[in-house]
Design a protein around this motif. Structure first.
Motif, PDB file in Angstrom:
ATOM      1  N   GLU A  51       7.820 -78.912 -51.504  1.00  0.00           N
ATOM      2  CA  GLU A  51       7.971 -80.250 -52.050  1.00  0.00           C
ATOM      3  C   GLU A  51       9.198 -80.933 -51.455  1.00  0.00           C
ATOM      4  O   GLU A  51       9.134 -82.059 -50.991  1.00  0.00           O
ATOM      5  CB  GLU A  51       8.076 -80.207 -53.576  1.00  0.00           C
ATOM      6  N   LEU A  52      10.344 -80.240 -51.475  1.00  0.00           N
ATOM      7  CA  LEU A  52      11.589 -80.772 -50.925  1.00  0.00           C
ATOM      8  C   LEU A  52      12.362 -79.646 -50.262  1.00  0.00           C
ATOM      9  O   LEU A  52      12.373 -78.509 -50.755  1.00  0.00           O
ATOM     10  CB  LEU A  52      12.457 -81.407 -52.016  1.00  0.00           C
TER      11      LEU A  52
ATOM     12  N   HIS B 261      11.747 -84.165 -62.576  1.00  0.00           N
ATOM     13  CA  HIS B 261      13.011 -84.324 -61.850  1.00  0.00           C
ATOM     14  C   HIS B 261      13.457 -82.995 -61.260  1.00  0.00           C
ATOM     15  O   HIS B 261      13.113 -81.923 -61.767  1.00  0.00           O
ATOM     16  CB  HIS B 261      14.109 -84.856 -62.782  1.00  0.00           C
TER      17      HIS B 261
ATOM     18  N   PHE C 206      16.556 -86.075 -57.921  1.00  0.00           N
ATOM     19  CA  PHE C 206      15.337 -86.682 -57.406  1.00  0.00           C
ATOM     20  C   PHE C 206      14.302 -86.785 -58.517  1.00  0.00           C
ATOM     21  O   PHE C 206      14.211 -85.912 -59.378  1.00  0.00           O
ATOM     22  CB  PHE C 206      14.758 -85.851 -56.258  1.00  0.00           C
TER      23      PHE C 206
ATOM     24  N   ARG D 209      10.089 -87.367 -59.118  1.00  0.00           N
ATOM     25  CA  ARG D 209       8.813 -87.244 -58.404  1.00  0.00           C
ATOM     26  C   ARG D 209       7.898 -88.408 -58.748  1.00  0.00           C
ATOM     27  O   ARG D 209       7.604 -88.665 -59.913  1.00  0.00           O
ATOM     28  CB  ARG D 209       8.150 -85.917 -58.778  1.00  0.00           C
ATOM     29  N   GLU D 210       7.438 -89.112 -57.723  1.00  0.00           N
ATOM     30  CA  GLU D 210       6.510 -90.220 -57.900  1.00  0.00           C
ATOM     31  C   GLU D 210       5.065 -89.745 -57.750  1.00  0.00           C
ATOM     32  O   GLU D 210       4.167 -90.224 -58.429  1.00  0.00           O
ATOM     33  CB  GLU D 210       6.789 -91.308 -56.854  1.00  0.00           C
TER      34      GLU D 210
ATOM     35  N   TRP E  15       9.063 -88.211 -53.442  1.00  0.00           N
ATOM     36  CA  TRP E  15      10.216 -88.145 -54.327  1.00  0.00           C
ATOM     37  C   TRP E  15      11.192 -89.269 -53.979  1.00  0.00           C
ATOM     38  O   TRP E  15      11.303 -89.657 -52.821  1.00  0.00           O
ATOM     39  CB  TRP E  15      10.939 -86.801 -54.177  1.00  0.00           C
TER      40      TRP E  15
END
Length: 270
Positions: free
Chosen positions: A174-175, A200, A208, A210-211, A216
Motif C-alpha cells: 500500500e505504502l 489512517h 496518511f 486512505r482514499e 493515500w
C-alpha cells in the motif's frame, strides 16, 4: 471546572451530552476523556498504573499493564504483565512481553507464542515475527515480519518496518517506508462498505489517510506525530506520545493537552 471526576460521573456526563469516551494508555495510567464531536470535555486520570495498551468494545474495556490485564473497573484477571489487548468475537485477547498470547474464557487459555508482540486487533496479533491470526484454539502465522500494528477487521492491514500492506491474495503493498500505526473505522452498520471506512496510517513520513486502494493522501497534524488513531462517529481522534489529544470532525484538528507522558495507545468507547 474541576477535572477530578470519578468514572461514574464521567459516564453520566457522556450520557447527558451524547459524548464518547476516549481511553488513553499512558505512563502515569489510564486517562478518560469525554469527546463531543471534536470538543474535549472533562478528562482525568482514571487509574494509576503504567498502561501499555487499552481496548474497548461496546461497554467493555481492558487495559494492559506491567502487572496484569485489567477489565471493567480495573479488576485483575491474573494474566500477568501484558503489552497488548484486544477484543475478538466477544472474547478478550492479551499478549505478554515474553510472547504468550491468550484468550480469556472462564480463565486464560494460551493460544500460542509470538516474537515481540506489539498490538492486537480483530483476531490478529502484530509482532516482530509477523502477523499471527487466531485460528480456533491456536495461532497461525500469515506472513510479513517486523510488524508494529495491524487491522484485523474488515480490510486487513499491517504496519511494518518496510511498508504498509493490505491482505488480499497475499500481502500487497500500500505504502513504502517504515510504519508504526494503522487504524480503520469499525463498520457501524451491516450496510457499511469498506470503501467508506476511515483508514489512517502513521509512519516516518507522517500521517496518511486512505482514499481508495493504492490512493493515500498526506494529513497535516498540528503536533508531534501521533502514536495512535481512533474514530468516533463524528471525528477522527489521535494522540501523541507527549499527551496531546487531537480530534478532527471535518473542520480541522482541535488539540488538548492531557498532562501525561509516555502515551502508548487509545481506544474509543462510544
Amino acid at each position: 471546572m474541576s477535572y477530578d471526576l470519578t468514572i461514574d460521573e464521567k459516564r453520566v456526563y457522556a450520557e447527558r451530552t451524547g459524548a464518547d469516551e476516549v481511553l488513553i494508555a499512558a505512563e502515569e495510567g489510564v486517562v478518560v476523556a469525554s469527546l463531543s464531536d471534536d470538543r474535549v470535555g472533562e478528562f482525568g486520570l482514571d487509574h494509576r498504573a503504567a498502561a501499555r495498551d487499552v481496548a474497548a468494545a461496546g461497554n467493555r474495556r481492558a487495559v494492559a499493564t506491567d502487572e496484569d490485564v485489567l477489565v471493567g473497573d480495573y479488576d485483575p484477571t491474573d494474566f500477568g504483565p501484558a503489552v497488548a489487548v484486544g477484543f475478538h468475537d466477544g472474547a478478550l485477547l492479551a499478549a505478554g512481553p515474553g510472547g504468550r498470547v491468550a484468550r480469556l474464557d472462564d480463565g486464560w487459555t494460551t493460544l500460542g507464542g509470538v516474537e515481540t508482540p506489539r498490538a492486537i486487533d480483530g483476531g490478529m496479533v502484530a509482532a516482530e515475527s509477523g502477523v499471527h491470526r487466531v485460528d480456533g484454539d491456536g495461532l497461525r502465522n500469515v506472513g510479513l515480519g517486523g510488524v508494529h500494528d495491524v487491522v484485523g477487521r474488515g480490510l486487513p492491514l499491517a504496519a511494518t518496518d518496510r511498508g504498509l500492506y493490505r491482505l488480499g491474495n497475499g500481502w500487497m503493498d500500500e505504502l513504502d517506508g517504515a510504519f508504526r500505526v494503522v487504524a480503520s473505522e469499525a463498520p457501524r452498520s451491516s450496510g457499511s462498505r469498506e470503501a467508506d471506512s476511515r483508514i489512517h496510517a502513521v509512519g516516518e513520513a507522517g500521517v496518511f489517510a486512505r482514499e481508495a486502494v493504492d490512493d493515500w493522501r498526506a494529513v497535516d497534524v498540528p503536533s508531534d506525530t501521533p502514536v495512535d488513531v481512533g474514530y468516533t462517529e463524528a471525528a477522527t481522534v489521535a494522540v501523541t506520545e507527549t499527551g496531546t489529544l487531537l480530534a478532527d470532525a471535518g473542520d480541522g484538528w482541535r488539540a488538548r493537552e492531557l498532562g501525561v507522558t509516555g502515551v502508548q495507545r487509545l481506544a474509543v468507547q462510544a
